[in-house]
Design an enzyme around this catalytic site. Structure first.
Site, PDB file in Angstrom:
ATOM      1  N   CYS A 115       0.787  -1.085   0.067  1.00 25.33           N
ATOM      2  CA  CYS A 115       0.007   0.025  -0.008  1.00 25.33           C
ATOM      3  C   CYS A 115       0.953   1.515  -0.066  1.00 25.33           C
ATOM      4  O   CYS A 115       1.958   1.252   0.522  1.00 25.33           O
ATOM      5  CB  CYS A 115      -0.859  -0.150   1.363  1.00 25.33           C
ATOM      6  SG  CYS A 115      -1.817  -1.426   1.356  1.00 25.33           S
ATOM      7  N   ARG A 122       5.183  -0.114  -6.456  1.00 22.62           N
ATOM      8  CA  ARG A 122       5.375  -0.814  -5.124  1.00 22.62           C
ATOM      9  C   ARG A 122       4.224  -2.268  -5.273  1.00 22.62           C
ATOM     10  O   ARG A 122       4.369  -3.039  -4.320  1.00 22.62           O
ATOM     11  CB  ARG A 122       5.025  -0.180  -4.081  1.00 22.62           C
ATOM     12  CG  ARG A 122       6.073   0.964  -3.628  1.00 22.62           C
ATOM     13  CD  ARG A 122       5.518   2.209  -2.752  1.00 22.62           C
ATOM     14  NE  ARG A 122       5.595   1.457  -1.321  1.00 22.62           N
ATOM     15  CZ  ARG A 122       6.425   1.696  -0.731  1.00 22.62           C
ATOM     16  NH1 ARG A 122       7.396   2.690  -0.803  1.00 22.62           N
ATOM     17  NH2 ARG A 122       6.481   1.053   0.580  1.00 22.62           N
ATOM     18  N   TRP A 139      -2.834  -2.998  -1.338  1.00 26.08           N
ATOM     19  CA  TRP A 139      -2.609  -4.186  -1.869  1.00 26.08           C
ATOM     20  C   TRP A 139      -3.340  -5.127  -0.636  1.00 26.08           C
ATOM     21  O   TRP A 139      -2.957  -4.816   0.552  1.00 26.08           O
ATOM     22  CB  TRP A 139      -1.034  -4.350  -1.640  1.00 26.08           C
ATOM     23  CG  TRP A 139      -0.339  -5.608  -2.020  1.00 26.08           C
ATOM     24  CD1 TRP A 139      -0.069  -6.081  -3.002  1.00 26.08           C
ATOM     25  CD2 TRP A 139      -0.120  -6.670  -1.275  1.00 26.08           C
ATOM     26  NE1 TRP A 139       0.459  -7.313  -3.386  1.00 26.08           N
ATOM     27  CE2 TRP A 139       0.528  -7.883  -1.893  1.00 26.08           C
ATOM     28  CE3 TRP A 139      -0.217  -7.101   0.202  1.00 26.08           C
ATOM     29  CZ2 TRP A 139       0.649  -8.960  -1.420  1.00 26.08           C
ATOM     30  CZ3 TRP A 139       0.252  -8.284   0.702  1.00 26.08           C
ATOM     31  CH2 TRP A 139       0.533  -9.003  -0.309  1.00 26.08           C
ATOM     32  N   ASN A 143      -1.973   2.156   5.775  1.00 27.30           N
ATOM     33  CA  ASN A 143      -1.332   1.064   5.450  1.00 27.30           C
ATOM     34  C   ASN A 143      -0.779   0.502   6.549  1.00 27.30           C
ATOM     35  O   ASN A 143      -0.452   1.144   7.646  1.00 27.30           O
ATOM     36  CB  ASN A 143       0.371   1.558   4.817  1.00 27.30           C
ATOM     37  CG  ASN A 143       0.248   2.437   3.634  1.00 27.30           C
ATOM     38  OD1 ASN A 143      -0.913   2.553   2.921  1.00 27.30           O
ATOM     39  ND2 ASN A 143       1.190   3.029   2.926  1.00 27.30           N
ATOM     40  N   GLY A 144      -0.577  -0.946   6.382  1.00 25.29           N
ATOM     41  CA  GLY A 144      -0.569  -1.887   7.586  1.00 25.29           C
ATOM     42  C   GLY A 144      -1.216  -2.690   7.915  1.00 25.29           C
ATOM     43  O   GLY A 144      -2.372  -3.034   7.135  1.00 25.29           O
ATOM     44  N   GLU A 156      18.445 -17.626  -7.196  1.00 23.05           N
ATOM     45  CA  GLU A 156      18.005 -16.216  -7.633  1.00 23.05           C
ATOM     46  C   GLU A 156      17.429 -16.147  -8.864  1.00 23.05           C
ATOM     47  O   GLU A 156      16.307 -15.528  -9.454  1.00 23.05           O
ATOM     48  CB  GLU A 156      19.249 -14.957  -7.327  1.00 23.05           C
ATOM     49  CG  GLU A 156      18.938 -13.841  -8.072  1.00 23.05           C
ATOM     50  CD  GLU A 156      17.635 -12.994  -7.366  1.00 23.05           C
ATOM     51  OE1 GLU A 156      17.155 -13.592  -6.389  1.00 23.05           O
ATOM     52  OE2 GLU A 156      17.362 -11.826  -7.858  1.00 23.05           O
ATOM     53  N   LYS A 205      13.514 -14.866  -9.890  1.00 21.09           N
ATOM     54  CA  LYS A 205      13.291 -13.984 -11.190  1.00 21.09           C
ATOM     55  C   LYS A 205      12.346 -14.320 -12.195  1.00 21.09           C
ATOM     56  O   LYS A 205      11.426 -13.807 -12.440  1.00 21.09           O
ATOM     57  CB  LYS A 205      14.639 -13.738 -11.811  1.00 21.09           C
ATOM     58  CG  LYS A 205      15.514 -12.643 -11.133  1.00 21.09           C
ATOM     59  CD  LYS A 205      14.998 -11.276 -11.046  1.00 21.09           C
ATOM     60  CE  LYS A 205      14.514 -11.237  -9.762  1.00 21.09           C
ATOM     61  NZ  LYS A 205      15.086 -10.870  -8.517  1.00 21.09           N
ATOM     62  N   GLU A 258       8.634 -14.920 -10.571  1.00 23.33           N
ATOM     63  CA  GLU A 258       7.917 -13.772 -10.135  1.00 23.33           C
ATOM     64  C   GLU A 258       7.542 -13.011 -11.358  1.00 23.33           C
ATOM     65  O   GLU A 258       6.343 -12.468 -11.257  1.00 23.33           O
ATOM     66  CB  GLU A 258       8.556 -13.038  -8.973  1.00 23.33           C
ATOM     67  CG  GLU A 258       9.813 -12.177  -9.661  1.00 23.33           C
ATOM     68  CD  GLU A 258      10.395 -11.469  -8.375  1.00 23.33           C
ATOM     69  OE1 GLU A 258       9.744 -10.921  -7.649  1.00 23.33           O
ATOM     70  OE2 GLU A 258      11.578 -11.194  -8.663  1.00 23.33           O
ATOM     71  N   HIS A 261      17.933 -36.991  -5.373  1.00 21.05           N
ATOM     72  CA  HIS A 261      17.065 -37.139  -4.149  1.00 21.05           C
ATOM     73  C   HIS A 261      15.777 -37.166  -4.157  1.00 21.05           C
ATOM     74  O   HIS A 261      15.161 -36.852  -3.282  1.00 21.05           O
ATOM     75  CB  HIS A 261      17.761 -36.512  -3.026  1.00 21.05           C
ATOM     76  CG  HIS A 261      19.346 -37.162  -2.921  1.00 21.05           C
ATOM     77  ND1 HIS A 261      19.585 -38.221  -2.406  1.00 21.05           N
ATOM     78  CD2 HIS A 261      20.429 -36.329  -3.095  1.00 21.05           C
ATOM     79  CE1 HIS A 261      21.083 -38.325  -2.470  1.00 21.05           C
ATOM     80  NE2 HIS A 261      21.569 -37.111  -2.865  1.00 21.05           N
ATOM     81  N   LYS A 299       6.480  -4.187  -4.167  1.00 23.22           N
ATOM     82  CA  LYS A 299       7.906  -3.865  -4.379  1.00 23.22           C
ATOM     83  C   LYS A 299       8.494  -4.146  -2.893  1.00 23.22           C
ATOM     84  O   LYS A 299       9.538  -4.515  -2.509  1.00 23.22           O
ATOM     85  CB  LYS A 299       8.217  -2.454  -5.006  1.00 23.22           C
ATOM     86  CG  LYS A 299       9.728  -2.049  -4.835  1.00 23.22           C
ATOM     87  CD  LYS A 299      10.592  -2.824  -5.825  1.00 23.22           C
ATOM     88  CE  LYS A 299      11.847  -2.652  -5.783  1.00 23.22           C
ATOM     89  NZ  LYS A 299      12.935  -3.936  -6.306  1.00 23.22           N
TER      90      LYS A 299
HETATM   91  O1  M6R Z   1      13.493  -4.465   0.007  1.00 25.44           O
HETATM   92  P1  M6R Z   1      14.082  -6.039   0.426  1.00 25.44           P
HETATM   93  O2  M6R Z   1      15.355  -6.326  -0.381  1.00 25.44           O
HETATM   94  O3  M6R Z   1      13.897  -6.326   1.934  1.00 25.44           O
HETATM   95  O4  M6R Z   1      13.105  -6.913  -0.197  1.00 25.44           O
HETATM   96  C1  M6R Z   1      13.012  -8.293  -0.054  1.00 25.44           C
HETATM   97  C2  M6R Z   1      12.090  -8.922  -1.093  1.00 25.44           C
HETATM   98  O5  M6R Z   1      10.767  -9.070  -0.997  1.00 25.44           O
HETATM   99  C3  M6R Z   1      12.677  -8.794  -2.215  1.00 25.44           C
HETATM  100  O6  M6R Z   1      13.838  -8.909  -2.630  1.00 25.44           O
HETATM  101  C4  M6R Z   1      11.746  -9.811  -3.486  1.00 25.44           C
HETATM  102  O7  M6R Z   1      11.937 -11.106  -3.265  1.00 25.44           O
HETATM  103  C5  M6R Z   1      11.843  -9.234  -4.840  1.00 25.44           C
HETATM  104  N1  M6R Z   1      10.507  -9.132  -5.507  1.00 25.44           N
HETATM  105  C6  M6R Z   1      12.579 -10.234  -5.837  1.00 25.44           C
HETATM  106  O8  M6R Z   1      13.072  -9.746  -6.916  1.00 25.44           O
END
Ligand code: M6R
Length: 600
Positions: free
Chosen positions: A2, A27, A73, A99-100, A477, A481, A484, A500, A595
């Site tokens: 949010c 975000r 959100w 927010n929250g 990683e 990527k 997501e 395994h 974000k």
């Molecule tokens: O702002 P941060 O680095 O703490 O965020 C952590 C994760 O939410 C962030 O890295 C998320 O996994 C990304 N969308 C990955 O691309």
């Protein structure tokens, strides 16, 4: 997650609020709304979907010099127009964005609001209904606001307007980020400075459990007991042009391309006049005084932490554990006698990481935050901060922050090692320079990665990434990527672990992307590739110069063996980008994601 904006001044607030909300789009959100107020009252516009959808329903003819806005959100209640903020009290007098998460909202409803008919399924509505109830019982608005805040459990950033007073915005914060921006005859509110850089770069940070009375001329910060707090504004260092896409079709592509430049900026930022790498002595002392480092992070930052563990253990010879933040508090390992906690977070606002920081501070342990955002919550609350110097990262998929985190961790490990008299047989400044050049070469090879994406990933429903040692971490990683942004089911595995269990998933044509950048495991990872090929997999081997074989699909330019994650991740970022593009996904704003994840 949010986002909040607010404006009070002499200009029409609608455009400022909508522009601000657009800056917060990155975000992640599912609905949006604004409430604007003039001497005739409050008008609310809200809509499910994008800011463009909201813009389309805002009445051009309403002129109002005060307003608040929100991107939501969903947490409590589905994404819908009804659940979108702002929310209003039963009579319509009070209008609020939040927010929250209000953890005790159902208890408050039962205890205080049995007679009130709620319009939405949100936890937020409780807040605005409570304020009205206390005003109806005889409190003035400020007292009712304060009394309500004192009853809330959980996290909140709040902005509220009162239809009977178009000269004030009431603001409060606990755990969720919120800033007040200062202008000439106007003031603004924003959950992220970026939203209001269009009108000011002067911001005042708010601390937890503070409330603020904002008028166009004044900003009065108070603690919940009514005590006034004086605090000077700071200048937000972000340049408004840093958050523009320029000629790029997507922020993600722009941010991938920025990585060589970010490497060079980091080298510069951490070099002294003699050209040596340097880090604040207090941080190096904290590293040296610790008997074990605990790295805490989420998502991509966690993956960077795994690489950082290798650096700190191999260079500085300090044992390191890396933990996912959301698990740590509920399953805390037996800690060493003198732990040092390192929090890695691009945004510096991630609620799961912050919850751990709060706990370890209570236990009296020292903490260091590695973040891209100066003044962020994790930076303010930790004992020390190291900055990433990556510039704003807007795309939800983290790219340049990941490589920046790895580079800063390498520098931290390197400087600590030297302070311990450990002789390292390489010059990190020179090696990072080589990395920056290699990154450039890779960014110039986009066509190659686009081909790989269309060949391997256009029609697949899943994809595996395998590697050994540090290549395994980069594979994790790469998988994150890809999943997501393209929604392809993707997983990263240690090469030796496949047999395994996971090898059961390999079918004819299953894409398996294998990384081979480490000499000591080069033959074994190639053995793992043979195992999956024998079961029908479609392999794509990405190796490093010097270790290549004729079966390889792409050979990376050579860099120091410890620093390979900085370059091997770039093909994976680009392959994910093109896979998402070919599948017509919204690359910068993937579904369901935010974000900055500001709720636990
Ligand atoms: O702002 P941060 O680095 O703490 O965020 C952590 C994760 O939410 C962030 O890295 C998320 O996994 C990304 N969308 C990955 O691309």
């Amino acid at each position: 997650m949010c986002g909040i904006v607010g404006y009070i001044g002499n200009n029409d607030s609608k455009e400022i609020l909508l522009n601000g909300l657009e800056k917060l789009e990155y975000r992640g959100y599912d609905s949006a709304g604004i409430a604007v107020m003039n001497d005739k009252g409050v008008t609310v516009f809200k809509e499910k979907g994008r800011i463009a959808d909201l813009r389309a329903i805002v009445d051009e003819n309403v002129f109002a010099q005060t307003g608040i806005g929100h991107t939501r959100w969903a947490t409590h209640g589905v994404p819908s127009k009804v659940n979108a903020h702002p929310h209003q009290s039963a009579s319509g007098r009070f209008t609020l964005v939040h927010n929250g998460v209000i953890e005790n909202y159902s208890g408050l409803m039962r205890e205080y609001l049995q007679d009130v008919a709620f319009n939405s399924d949100t936890d937020t509505e409780v807040v605005v209904q409570l304020i009205e109830k206390f005003v109806n019982e005889g409190l003035d608005v400020e007292e009712a606001f304060r009394k309500t805040l004192s009853l809330l459990k959980g996290s909140y950033a709040i902005a509220m307007i009162d239809a009977e007073n178009d000269q004030t915005i009431y603001v409060a914060k606990n755990k969720s980020p919120l800033l007040v921006g200062i202008g000439d005859n106007f003031n603004v509110v924003a959950s992220d400075a970026m939203a209001m850089l269009q009108v000011t770069n002067q911001f005042i940070e708010l601390m937890d459990k503070e409330m603020v009375i904002v008028t166009k001329e004044n900003v009065t910060i108070k603690k919940l007991d009514g005590q006034v707090v004086e605090r000077k504004p700071y200048t937000a260092e972000v340049d408004a042009s840093d958050i523009e896409k320029g000629t790029y079709p997507h922020y993600m592509l722009k941010e991938i391309d920025e990585q060589p430049l970010v490497m060079r900026k980091i080298i510069q930022a951490y070099q002294n006049e003699a050209g040596e790498l340097t880090i604040d002595q207090e941080i190096i002392d904290a590293m040296n005084q610790s008997d074990r480092v605990y790295i805490i992070a989420c998502g991509t930052s966690y993956h960077a932490g795994l690489v950082g563990k290798q650096f700190i253990e191999r260079m500085a010879k300090i044992p390191v554990e890396v933990h996912v933040a959301s698990e740590f508090n509920y399953n805390m390992p037996l800690l060493s006698e003198k732990p040092l906690f390192i929090f890695i977070s691009q945004s510096g606002e991630t609620a799961d990481s912050r919850a751990v920081l709060v706990s370890v501070k209570e236990l009296g342990y020292k903490s260091l935050t590695i973040t891209n955002v100066p003044g962020s919550t994790l930076s303010r609350e930790a004992d020390y901060t190291l900055l990433l110097h990556a510039g704003p990262e807007i795309a939800v998929a983290s790219t340049k922050a990941y490589t920046a985190q790895i580079a800063v961790l390498a520098i931290l490990a390197n400087v600590t090692a030297k302070s311990r008299g450990i002789d390292l047989d390489f010059d990190l400044v020179k090696e990072l320079g080589i990395v920056a050049n290699a990154m450039e070469t890779l960014c110039d090879s986009k066509e190659e990665f686009e081909k790989i994406a269309s060949e391997y990933l256009t029609f697949t429903r899943n994809c595996f990434f395998i590697g050994r040692s540090v290549d395994y971490y980069v594979g994790l990683e790469g998988a994150l990527k890809l999943k997501e942004i393209s929604y392809i089911q993707a997983e990263g595995f240690a090469g030796g672990e496949l047999k395994h269990g996971t090898i059961a998933l390999i079918e004819d044509g299953t894409p398996v992307i294998a990384l081979a950048t480490q000499e000591n495991v080069n033959l074994s990872i190639r053995g793992n590739v043979k195992e999956v090929v024998a079961r029908g997999a479609n392999p794509c081997i990405i190796s490093m110069k010097g270790l290549e074989d004729e079966e390889d699909r792409f050979v990376l330019p050579e860099v120091h063996e410890l620093l390979t994650p900085l370059v091997s991740v770039i093909p994976l970022q680009l392959i994910a980008y093109y896979a998402a593009l070919h599948r017509e996904c919204d690359v910068d704003k993937p579904r369901n994601l935010a974000k900055s994840v500001t709720v636990e």
